[in-house]
Write an enzyme that holds these catalytic residues in place. Sequence first.
Site, PDB file in Angstrom:
ATOM      1  N   GLU A 224     163.716  76.174  46.343  1.00 51.53           N
ATOM      2  CA  GLU A 224     164.414  76.784  48.120  1.00 51.53           C
ATOM      3  C   GLU A 224     164.120  78.303  48.245  1.00 51.53           C
ATOM      4  OE1 GLU A 224     166.622  79.956  49.524  1.00 51.53           O
ATOM      5  OE2 GLU A 224     165.935  79.505  46.770  1.00 51.53           O
ATOM      6  N   GLU A 225     162.823  78.813  46.392  1.00 48.81           N
ATOM      7  CA  GLU A 225     162.877  79.572  46.992  1.00 48.81           C
ATOM      8  C   GLU A 225     161.503  80.299  47.509  1.00 48.81           C
ATOM      9  OE1 GLU A 225     164.494  82.834  45.933  1.00 48.81           O
ATOM     10  OE2 GLU A 225     165.788  82.107  44.712  1.00 48.81           O
TER      11      GLU A 225
HETATM   12 ZN   LIG Z   1     168.495  81.249  46.139  1.00 45.96          ZN
END
Ligand SMILES: [Zn+2]
Length: 348
Positions: A224-225
Amino acid sequence: MTLPTLDTQDMLDFLAQLLNTPSPTGFTEKAIGLCEEFLSQWPELSLSRTNKGALVVKVPGVSDGPWRALTAHVDTLGAMVKDIKSNGRLKLTKLGGFAWNTVEGEGVTVFKRDGKTVRGTILLNKASSHVHGADVNKTERNDDTMEVRLDAKTTNTKETEALGINVGDFVAFDPRVEINNDFIRSRHLDDKACVASLLFALKSIKDAGLALPATTILHISNYEEVGHGASAGIPPQVTELISVDMAAVGEGQTSDEFHATLCVKDSGGPYHYGLSQRMRGLAEQHAIPYKVDIYPYYGSDGEAFWRAGGDVAVALIGPGVDASHNYERTHIEAVKATAQWCMAYMLS
Ligand SMILES: [Zn+2]
């Protein structure tokens, strides 16, 4: 109906364990494994991994209608060895979006190819006030001025290489987990607080002996990052996706550490109106403390799936986290509210 009771102490213990399991983006195997082990206590769930390493859990529902999904991410900010400097120290490259000053002085673990680790500290290359005077304050913190001082005898490139450290080795920042007066202070509450909320929402439902009305996917994301976590791994039967991720607390924000927040817009634009309204209705019905907010510099895994072509309604909920992508803090009330909101949705 009243929501099942949540074992908050158990949830906090799991959260602390997850926070203490290093998982910078790209190096998340242990954290994914911890979630997998937790979920394997229910043999009726089907657990699988995407090719890029996310965990996908199918919870069978009563109806054979459209499926739902909830996603939260175990990957965190971190770094990778970019270069071994002539003084034997390490130059880093960032994984995810953060400012160097937020990790200055932090303890780190370097993960070597042989599976062993070396400890060290992130420092400015002009760290000592006695040597550099005013420059310690004036020097801009960037990729070239920050370095890792290793807790090993080395003064040059060769000696560091002899330790078995290579370009590309992952580097994790110490989370420094502390729980005081129901405040949880740690790095990487984004998004481990939400992973714990999601898993304990399911546990509470299971412990109460309740069945889910619709087949529900729990997607534990691992990229996600860097923007593409949930772009894969959401099955085609899914029509609604709840992204469970931290809420941005600070000046101009409605979010705080004692509520869960529904984010209606972030850098990627507005979320799905109909699903967002349903989430508000559920929070009100179950007296879950919540806020509605807009995040100015933020993207989510729900949007990652939209950008990848996912045709689903997306809403975003999560606990308020102070000083996000820094030394973060939240309160048990916000984490509890998030878990209850996940429960309310899964049972609706
Ligand atoms: Zn997050």
